[in-house]
Design an enzyme around this catalytic site. Structure first.
Site, PDB file in Angstrom:
ATOM      1  N   HIS A  25       0.710  -1.121   0.301  1.00  0.00           N
ATOM      2  CA  HIS A  25      -0.119  -0.489   0.435  1.00  0.00           C
ATOM      3  C   HIS A  25       0.749   1.014  -0.370  1.00  0.00           C
ATOM      4  CE1 HIS A  25      -4.134   1.366   1.202  1.00  0.00           C
ATOM      5  NE2 HIS A  25      -3.631   1.584   0.162  1.00  0.00           N
ATOM      6  N   ASP A  77      -9.763  -0.619   3.497  1.00  0.00           N
ATOM      7  CA  ASP A  77      -8.490  -1.012   4.456  1.00  0.00           C
ATOM      8  C   ASP A  77      -8.758  -0.993   5.963  1.00  0.00           C
ATOM      9  OD1 ASP A  77      -5.742   0.142   3.883  1.00  0.00           O
ATOM     10  OD2 ASP A  77      -5.878  -1.370   4.756  1.00  0.00           O
ATOM     11  N   HIS A 134      -6.715  -1.292   8.458  1.00  0.00           N
ATOM     12  CA  HIS A 134      -5.774  -0.003   8.566  1.00  0.00           C
ATOM     13  C   HIS A 134      -6.432   1.332   8.472  1.00  0.00           C
ATOM     14  CE1 HIS A 134      -4.340  -4.196   8.519  1.00  0.00           C
ATOM     15  NE2 HIS A 134      -3.971  -3.938   9.607  1.00  0.00           N
ATOM     16  N   ASP A 169      -3.530   3.430   8.220  1.00  0.00           N
ATOM     17  CA  ASP A 169      -2.587   3.859   7.084  1.00  0.00           C
ATOM     18  C   ASP A 169      -2.265   5.247   6.757  1.00  0.00           C
ATOM     19  OD1 ASP A 169      -2.833   1.894   4.459  1.00  0.00           O
ATOM     20  OD2 ASP A 169      -2.974   1.694   5.893  1.00  0.00           O
ATOM     21  N   HIS A 206       3.997   1.018   4.056  1.00  0.00           N
ATOM     22  CA  HIS A 206       2.429   0.715   3.892  1.00  0.00           C
ATOM     23  C   HIS A 206       1.587   1.037   5.016  1.00  0.00           C
ATOM     24  CE1 HIS A 206       1.935  -3.690   4.939  1.00  0.00           C
ATOM     25  NE2 HIS A 206       2.172  -3.452   6.496  1.00  0.00           N
ATOM     26  N   ASP A 209      -7.270  -1.878  -0.541  1.00  0.00           N
ATOM     27  CA  ASP A 209      -6.183  -2.780   0.344  1.00  0.00           C
ATOM     28  C   ASP A 209      -7.095  -3.851   0.713  1.00  0.00           C
ATOM     29  OD1 ASP A 209      -3.783  -2.756   3.813  1.00  0.00           O
ATOM     30  OD2 ASP A 209      -5.014  -4.657   2.666  1.00  0.00           O
ATOM     31  N   ASP A 256      -6.303  -6.617   2.380  1.00  0.00           N
ATOM     32  CA  ASP A 256      -7.160  -6.875   3.641  1.00  0.00           C
ATOM     33  C   ASP A 256      -8.759  -5.739   4.478  1.00  0.00           C
ATOM     34  OD1 ASP A 256      -4.990  -4.951   5.387  1.00  0.00           O
ATOM     35  OD2 ASP A 256      -6.588  -4.461   4.694  1.00  0.00           O
ATOM     36  N   GLU A 262      -2.171  -5.161  -2.208  1.00  0.00           N
ATOM     37  CA  GLU A 262      -1.356  -5.750  -0.394  1.00  0.00           C
ATOM     38  C   GLU A 262      -2.321  -7.735  -0.912  1.00  0.00           C
ATOM     39  OE1 GLU A 262       0.186  -5.495   1.864  1.00  0.00           O
ATOM     40  OE2 GLU A 262       0.349  -2.969   2.133  1.00  0.00           O
TER      41      GLU A 262
HETATM   42  N1  LIG Z   1      -0.708  -0.096  11.615  1.00  0.00           N
HETATM   43  C1  LIG Z   1       0.212  -1.161  11.300  1.00  0.00           C
HETATM   44  C2  LIG Z   1      -0.185  -1.656   9.872  1.00  0.00           C
HETATM   45  C3  LIG Z   1       0.077  -1.094   8.546  1.00  0.00           C
HETATM   46  C4  LIG Z   1      -0.574  -2.097   7.691  1.00  0.00           C
HETATM   47  C5  LIG Z   1      -0.767  -1.795   6.709  1.00  0.00           C
HETATM   48  B1  LIG Z   1      -1.566  -1.957   5.551  1.00  0.00           B
HETATM   49  O1  LIG Z   1      -1.540  -1.267   3.978  1.00  0.00           O
HETATM   50  O2  LIG Z   1      -1.699  -3.248   5.062  1.00  0.00           O
HETATM   51  O3  LIG Z   1      -2.793  -1.240   5.479  1.00  0.00           O
HETATM   52  C6  LIG Z   1       0.417  -2.340  12.866  1.00  0.00           C
HETATM   53  C7  LIG Z   1       1.920  -1.764  13.817  1.00  0.00           C
HETATM   54  N2  LIG Z   1       1.465  -2.387  14.532  1.00  0.00           N
HETATM   55  C8  LIG Z   1       1.399  -4.189  14.448  1.00  0.00           C
HETATM   56  C9  LIG Z   1       1.940  -4.833  15.390  1.00  0.00           C
HETATM   57  C10 LIG Z   1       0.844  -4.726  16.573  1.00  0.00           C
HETATM   58  O4  LIG Z   1       1.188  -4.989  17.962  1.00  0.00           O
HETATM   59  C11 LIG Z   1       0.598  -2.875  17.065  1.00  0.00           C
HETATM   60  C12 LIG Z   1       0.160  -2.060  15.565  1.00  0.00           C
HETATM   61  C13 LIG Z   1       1.788  -0.935  11.027  1.00  0.00           C
HETATM   62  O5  LIG Z   1       2.991  -1.304  10.415  1.00  0.00           O
HETATM   63  O6  LIG Z   1       1.818   0.895  11.112  1.00  0.00           O
HETATM   64 MN   LIG Z   2      -3.408  -0.567   3.380  1.00  0.00          MN
HETATM   65 MN   LIG Z   3      -4.338  -2.600   5.587  1.00  0.00          MN
HETATM   66 MN   LIG Z   4      -1.825  -5.051   4.106  1.00  0.00          MN
END
Ligand SMILES: N[C@](CCCC[B-](O)(O)O)(CCN1CCC(O)CC1)C(=O)O
Ligand SMILES: [Mn+2]
Ligand SMILES: [Mn+2]
Ligand SMILES: [Mn+2]
Length: 304
Positions: A96, A119, A121, A123, A136, A227, A229, A272
Protein backbone atom coordinates in the site's frame (compact mmCIF):
# COMPACT_ATOMS: atom_id res chain seq x y z
CA UNK A 1 -15.03 4.53 -20.33
CA UNK A 2 -11.34 4.03 -21.07
CA UNK A 3 -9.03 2.48 -18.49
CA UNK A 4 -5.23 2.60 -18.20
CA UNK A 5 -3.76 -0.36 -16.30
CA UNK A 6 -0.27 -0.27 -14.78
CA UNK A 7 1.47 -2.97 -12.71
CA UNK A 8 3.49 -1.83 -9.71
CA UNK A 9 5.58 -4.84 -8.65
CA UNK A 10 6.64 -3.47 -5.27
CA UNK A 11 7.16 -4.92 -1.77
CA UNK A 12 9.57 -2.59 0.06
CA UNK A 13 6.86 -0.77 2.00
CA UNK A 14 6.56 -3.89 4.18
CA UNK A 15 8.74 -6.88 5.18
CA UNK A 16 6.89 -9.83 3.58
CA UNK A 17 8.25 -10.65 0.13
CA UNK A 18 5.64 -11.53 -2.45
CA UNK A 19 3.56 -8.42 -3.13
CA UNK A 20 5.89 -7.74 -6.09
CA UNK A 21 4.18 -10.72 -7.76
CA UNK A 22 0.71 -9.21 -7.30
CA UNK A 23 0.46 -7.57 -10.75
CA UNK A 24 1.48 -10.74 -12.62
CA UNK A 25 -0.97 -12.90 -10.69
CA UNK A 26 -3.87 -10.48 -11.19
CA UNK A 27 -3.12 -10.44 -14.92
CA UNK A 28 -2.84 -14.25 -15.03
CA UNK A 29 -6.34 -14.43 -13.58
CA UNK A 30 -7.66 -12.19 -16.34
CA UNK A 31 -8.13 -8.82 -14.66
CA UNK A 32 -7.54 -6.92 -17.94
CA UNK A 33 -9.84 -9.14 -20.05
CA UNK A 34 -12.60 -9.03 -17.41
CA UNK A 35 -12.63 -5.21 -17.57
CA UNK A 36 -12.52 -5.26 -21.39
CA UNK A 37 -15.42 -7.75 -21.53
CA UNK A 38 -17.55 -5.22 -19.65
CA UNK A 39 -17.24 -2.80 -22.57
CA UNK A 40 -14.38 -0.67 -21.26
CA UNK A 41 -11.57 0.36 -23.59
CA UNK A 42 -8.43 -0.87 -21.78
CA UNK A 43 -4.82 0.14 -22.38
CA UNK A 44 -2.28 -2.02 -20.51
CA UNK A 45 0.88 -0.01 -19.84
CA UNK A 46 2.70 -3.07 -18.46
CA UNK A 47 4.69 -3.04 -15.22
CA UNK A 48 6.88 -0.25 -13.91
CA UNK A 49 10.57 -1.11 -13.51
CA UNK A 50 11.33 -0.38 -9.86
CA UNK A 51 14.91 -0.68 -8.62
CA UNK A 52 16.23 -0.83 -5.07
CA UNK A 53 18.39 2.14 -4.02
CA UNK A 54 21.93 1.12 -3.04
CA UNK A 55 22.78 1.30 0.67
CA UNK A 56 19.27 2.48 1.60
CA UNK A 57 19.83 2.85 5.37
CA UNK A 58 16.76 3.07 7.64
CA UNK A 59 15.62 6.55 8.77
CA UNK A 60 15.07 6.01 12.52
CA UNK A 61 13.05 2.76 12.34
CA UNK A 62 11.67 3.45 8.85
CA UNK A 63 12.82 0.81 6.34
CA UNK A 64 13.83 1.38 2.71
CA UNK A 65 12.93 5.10 2.65
CA UNK A 66 14.87 5.98 -0.54
CA UNK A 67 13.67 2.86 -2.40
CA UNK A 68 10.04 3.57 -1.49
CA UNK A 69 10.44 7.25 -2.33
CA UNK A 70 12.06 6.59 -5.72
CA UNK A 71 9.41 3.99 -6.66
CA UNK A 72 6.59 6.34 -5.77
CA UNK A 73 8.03 9.13 -7.85
CA UNK A 74 7.73 6.79 -10.87
CA UNK A 75 4.20 5.80 -9.84
CA UNK A 76 3.23 9.47 -9.60
CA UNK A 77 4.60 10.26 -13.08
CA UNK A 78 2.78 7.28 -14.58
CA UNK A 79 -0.61 7.88 -12.90
CA UNK A 80 -0.39 11.58 -13.71
CA UNK A 81 0.04 10.71 -17.40
CA UNK A 82 -2.79 8.14 -17.47
CA UNK A 83 -5.31 10.42 -15.70
CA UNK A 84 -4.20 13.44 -17.76
CA UNK A 85 -5.25 11.45 -20.84
CA UNK A 86 -8.72 11.20 -19.27
CA UNK A 87 -8.39 7.48 -18.64
CA UNK A 88 -9.36 5.82 -15.37
CA UNK A 89 -6.07 4.66 -13.82
CA UNK A 90 -5.98 1.13 -12.40
CA UNK A 91 -2.81 0.56 -10.35
CA UNK A 92 -2.04 -3.08 -9.53
CA UNK A 93 0.13 -3.42 -6.39
CA UNK A 94 2.29 -4.10 -4.73
CA UNK A 95 2.04 -3.03 -1.11
CA UNK A 96 0.00 0.00 0.00
CA UNK A 97 2.98 2.38 0.05
CA UNK A 98 2.36 2.79 -3.71
CA UNK A 99 -0.71 4.88 -2.90
CA UNK A 100 1.68 7.75 -2.09
CA UNK A 101 2.61 7.98 -5.77
CA UNK A 102 -0.82 7.13 -7.13
CA UNK A 103 -2.67 9.82 -5.16
CA UNK A 104 0.15 12.36 -5.75
CA UNK A 105 0.10 11.67 -9.50
CA UNK A 106 -3.69 11.65 -9.70
CA UNK A 107 -3.86 14.99 -7.87
CA UNK A 108 -1.59 16.58 -10.49
CA UNK A 109 -4.29 16.09 -13.14
CA UNK A 110 -7.35 16.08 -10.85
CA UNK A 111 -6.60 18.50 -7.98
CA UNK A 112 -10.23 18.37 -6.79
CA UNK A 113 -10.19 14.60 -6.21
CA UNK A 114 -11.55 12.92 -3.09
CA UNK A 115 -10.02 9.78 -1.59
CA UNK A 116 -12.06 6.77 -0.41
CA UNK A 117 -9.69 4.46 1.50
CA UNK A 118 -11.03 0.91 1.92
CA UNK A 119 -8.82 -0.88 4.44
CA UNK A 120 -8.72 -2.67 7.80
CA UNK A 121 -6.03 -0.13 8.73
CA UNK A 122 -5.80 3.69 8.73
CA UNK A 123 -2.32 3.74 7.10
CA UNK A 124 -1.88 7.09 8.86
CA UNK A 125 1.24 6.48 10.94
CA UNK A 126 4.12 8.89 10.46
CA UNK A 127 7.85 8.04 10.29
CA UNK A 128 7.91 9.16 13.96
CA UNK A 129 4.79 7.34 15.23
CA UNK A 130 5.16 3.99 13.41
CA UNK A 131 6.03 1.02 15.62
CA UNK A 132 6.80 -1.22 12.63
CA UNK A 133 8.79 1.19 10.44
CA UNK A 134 6.89 -0.20 7.43
CA UNK A 135 5.91 2.59 5.04
CA UNK A 136 2.75 0.72 3.89
CA UNK A 137 1.35 1.79 7.30
CA UNK A 138 2.15 5.48 6.62
CA UNK A 139 1.13 6.47 3.05
CA UNK A 140 -1.55 9.01 4.03
CA UNK A 141 0.87 10.91 6.30
CA UNK A 142 2.79 11.93 3.15
CA UNK A 143 -0.40 13.00 1.34
CA UNK A 144 -2.71 14.77 3.84
CA UNK A 145 -1.80 18.45 4.24
CA UNK A 146 -2.98 18.64 7.86
CA UNK A 147 -0.49 15.89 8.83
CA UNK A 148 2.52 18.14 8.11
CA UNK A 149 3.04 19.23 11.77
CA UNK A 150 3.20 15.61 12.98
CA UNK A 151 5.40 14.03 10.34
CA UNK A 152 8.98 14.22 9.07
CA UNK A 153 10.59 14.67 5.64
CA UNK A 154 12.30 11.44 4.56
CA UNK A 155 15.26 11.04 2.19
CA UNK A 156 13.87 10.03 -1.20
CA UNK A 157 10.66 12.00 -0.77
CA UNK A 158 11.95 15.46 -1.72
CA UNK A 159 9.61 15.35 -4.76
CA UNK A 160 6.48 14.57 -2.69
CA UNK A 161 4.18 17.42 -1.58
CA UNK A 162 0.99 16.71 0.42
CA UNK A 163 -1.92 17.17 -1.98
CA UNK A 164 -5.27 16.53 -0.24
CA UNK A 165 -7.11 18.05 2.72
CA UNK A 166 -8.30 15.85 5.59
CA UNK A 167 -11.91 16.67 4.63
CA UNK A 168 -11.31 15.12 1.19
CA UNK A 169 -10.49 11.71 2.70
CA UNK A 170 -12.85 9.07 4.10
CA UNK A 171 -12.26 5.52 5.40
CA UNK A 172 -14.35 2.36 5.00
CA UNK A 173 -13.63 -0.93 6.80
CA UNK A 174 -11.31 0.14 9.66
CA UNK A 175 -10.89 -2.38 12.48
CA UNK A 176 -7.19 -2.21 13.45
CA UNK A 177 -6.20 1.43 14.08
CA UNK A 178 -3.14 2.34 16.16
CA UNK A 179 -3.42 4.81 19.02
CA UNK A 180 -1.39 7.48 17.23
CA UNK A 181 -3.48 7.06 14.06
CA UNK A 182 -6.69 7.47 16.06
CA UNK A 183 -5.31 10.68 17.55
CA UNK A 184 -4.32 12.06 14.12
CA UNK A 185 -7.77 11.21 12.70
CA UNK A 186 -9.40 13.16 15.54
CA UNK A 187 -6.88 16.02 15.33
CA UNK A 188 -7.21 16.38 11.55
CA UNK A 189 -10.97 15.68 11.50
CA UNK A 190 -10.80 12.72 9.11
CA UNK A 191 -14.16 10.94 8.66
CA UNK A 192 -14.32 7.17 8.93
CA UNK A 193 -16.87 4.37 8.57
CA UNK A 194 -15.23 1.51 10.46
CA UNK A 195 -16.67 -2.01 10.59
CA UNK A 196 -18.69 -0.76 13.58
CA UNK A 197 -20.46 1.80 11.35
CA UNK A 198 -20.84 -0.79 8.59
CA UNK A 199 -22.82 -2.87 11.08
CA UNK A 200 -24.59 0.09 12.65
CA UNK A 201 -25.91 1.70 9.43
CA UNK A 202 -25.87 -1.14 6.94
CA UNK A 203 -24.25 -0.64 3.55
CA UNK A 204 -26.95 1.32 1.66
CA UNK A 205 -27.25 4.01 4.34
CA UNK A 206 -23.49 3.99 4.95
CA UNK A 207 -22.56 4.43 1.28
CA UNK A 208 -25.00 7.36 1.02
CA UNK A 209 -23.36 8.95 4.07
CA UNK A 210 -19.83 8.27 2.77
CA UNK A 211 -20.45 9.99 -0.56
CA UNK A 212 -22.46 12.85 0.98
CA UNK A 213 -19.69 13.50 3.51
CA UNK A 214 -16.73 13.54 1.17
CA UNK A 215 -18.39 14.83 -2.01
CA UNK A 216 -21.70 16.60 -1.16
CA UNK A 217 -22.03 18.18 -4.63
CA UNK A 218 -21.52 14.80 -6.30
CA UNK A 219 -19.12 16.25 -8.84
CA UNK A 220 -15.60 15.36 -7.73
CA UNK A 221 -13.31 12.67 -9.20
CA UNK A 222 -12.93 9.67 -6.86
CA UNK A 223 -9.59 8.07 -5.96
CA UNK A 224 -10.50 4.66 -4.53
CA UNK A 225 -7.61 2.97 -2.70
CA UNK A 226 -8.57 -0.68 -2.10
CA UNK A 227 -6.42 -2.71 0.30
CA UNK A 228 -7.60 -6.31 -0.06
CA UNK A 229 -7.15 -6.76 3.69
CA UNK A 230 -10.33 -4.69 4.07
CA UNK A 231 -12.06 -7.95 3.19
CA UNK A 232 -12.45 -10.69 5.76
CA UNK A 233 -9.54 -13.17 5.65
CA UNK A 234 -12.20 -15.75 4.75
CA UNK A 235 -12.23 -14.12 1.29
CA UNK A 236 -8.68 -12.72 1.00
CA UNK A 237 -6.29 -14.76 3.16
CA UNK A 238 -3.13 -14.13 1.09
CA UNK A 239 -2.29 -10.67 2.38
CA UNK A 240 0.35 -9.37 4.76
CA UNK A 241 -1.73 -7.98 7.64
CA UNK A 242 -5.04 -9.90 7.77
CA UNK A 243 -7.60 -8.85 10.44
CA UNK A 244 -10.73 -10.83 11.37
CA UNK A 245 -14.22 -9.36 11.07
CA UNK A 246 -13.83 -7.79 7.64
CA UNK A 247 -16.03 -7.04 4.65
CA UNK A 248 -17.63 -9.94 2.84
CA UNK A 249 -17.46 -10.51 -0.90
CA UNK A 250 -21.10 -9.36 -1.20
CA UNK A 251 -20.44 -6.18 0.78
CA UNK A 252 -17.44 -5.37 -1.46
CA UNK A 253 -19.61 -5.95 -4.56
CA UNK A 254 -22.18 -3.48 -3.25
CA UNK A 255 -19.56 -0.85 -2.38
CA UNK A 256 -17.92 -1.27 -5.81
CA UNK A 257 -21.28 -1.01 -7.63
CA UNK A 258 -22.15 2.19 -5.72
CA UNK A 259 -18.76 3.77 -6.52
CA UNK A 260 -19.04 2.68 -10.19
CA UNK A 261 -22.59 4.08 -10.24
CA UNK A 262 -21.32 7.59 -9.52
CA UNK A 263 -19.54 7.53 -12.88
CA UNK A 264 -16.73 9.49 -11.19
CA UNK A 265 -14.21 6.75 -10.40
CA UNK A 266 -10.96 8.23 -11.65
CA UNK A 267 -8.25 6.03 -10.10
CA UNK A 268 -8.44 2.61 -8.42
CA UNK A 269 -5.53 1.15 -6.45
CA UNK A 270 -5.68 -2.62 -5.83
CA UNK A 271 -2.99 -3.44 -3.27
CA UNK A 272 -1.60 -5.96 -0.79
CA UNK A 273 -2.30 -9.19 -2.66
CA UNK A 274 0.62 -11.38 -1.54
CA UNK A 275 0.75 -14.67 -3.48
CA UNK A 276 3.60 -15.91 -1.29
CA UNK A 277 1.36 -16.16 1.78
CA UNK A 278 -0.95 -19.07 2.63
CA UNK A 279 -1.74 -22.21 0.67
CA UNK A 280 -2.32 -22.56 -3.06
CA UNK A 281 -6.05 -22.58 -2.28
CA UNK A 282 -5.65 -19.33 -0.29
CA UNK A 283 -3.81 -17.70 -3.18
CA UNK A 284 -6.48 -18.77 -5.69
CA UNK A 285 -9.31 -17.58 -3.42
CA UNK A 286 -7.62 -14.21 -2.79
CA UNK A 287 -6.89 -13.37 -6.42
CA UNK A 288 -10.22 -14.69 -7.77
CA UNK A 289 -12.15 -12.63 -5.18
CA UNK A 290 -10.04 -9.55 -5.96
CA UNK A 291 -10.58 -9.85 -9.73
CA UNK A 292 -14.33 -10.33 -9.17
CA UNK A 293 -14.52 -7.25 -6.92
CA UNK A 294 -12.54 -5.16 -9.43
CA UNK A 295 -15.01 -6.16 -12.20
CA UNK A 296 -17.78 -4.55 -10.10
CA UNK A 297 -15.77 -1.29 -9.96
CA UNK A 298 -15.75 -1.32 -13.78
CA UNK A 299 -19.38 -2.00 -14.55
CA UNK A 300 -20.29 -5.54 -13.52
CA UNK A 301 -23.72 -5.41 -11.87
CA UNK A 302 -25.56 -8.30 -10.28
CA UNK A 303 -28.86 -6.89 -11.56
CA UNK A 304 -27.46 -7.44 -15.08
N1 LIG B 1 -0.61 -0.06 11.61
C1 LIG B 1 0.30 -1.13 11.27
C2 LIG B 1 -0.21 -1.97 10.12
C3 LIG B 1 -0.16 -1.27 8.82
C4 LIG B 1 -0.86 -2.08 7.70
C5 LIG B 1 -0.63 -1.47 6.36
B1 LIG B 1 -1.68 -1.86 5.22
O1 LIG B 1 -1.35 -1.20 4.03
O2 LIG B 1 -1.71 -3.26 5.06
O3 LIG B 1 -2.99 -1.42 5.60
C6 LIG B 1 0.39 -2.12 12.48
C7 LIG B 1 1.29 -1.62 13.56
N2 LIG B 1 1.37 -2.52 14.72
C8 LIG B 1 1.60 -3.93 14.37
C9 LIG B 1 1.84 -4.76 15.65
C10 LIG B 1 0.71 -4.58 16.65
O4 LIG B 1 1.00 -5.24 17.86
C11 LIG B 1 0.39 -3.12 16.88
C12 LIG B 1 0.17 -2.41 15.56
C13 LIG B 1 1.66 -0.52 10.96
O5 LIG B 1 2.59 -1.25 10.67
O6 LIG B 1 1.75 0.74 10.99
MN1 LIG C 1 -3.44 -0.45 3.55
MN1 LIG D 1 -4.55 -2.86 5.51
MN1 LIG E 1 -2.38 -5.07 4.09
Amino acid sequence: PSVGVVGIPFSKGQPRGGTEHGPALLRDYGIVERIQDLGNKVTDYGDLTLDAVEDDKPWNKVKNPRTVGQANRKVSECVSKITRDRQIALTLGGDHSIAIGSIHGHAQSCPDLVVVWIDAHADLNTPLSSDSGNIHGMPLSFIVKEMAPYTARLPGFEWCQPCISARDLIYIGLRDVDEAERAYMTECGIASYSMQEVDKYGLPDMMERVLKTVDPTGKRPIHLSFDVDAMDPEYSPSTGTPVHGGLTRREMYYIAEEIAGTGRLSCLDVVEVNPSLGTEADRKKTVRTTVDVVSHFFGKRREG
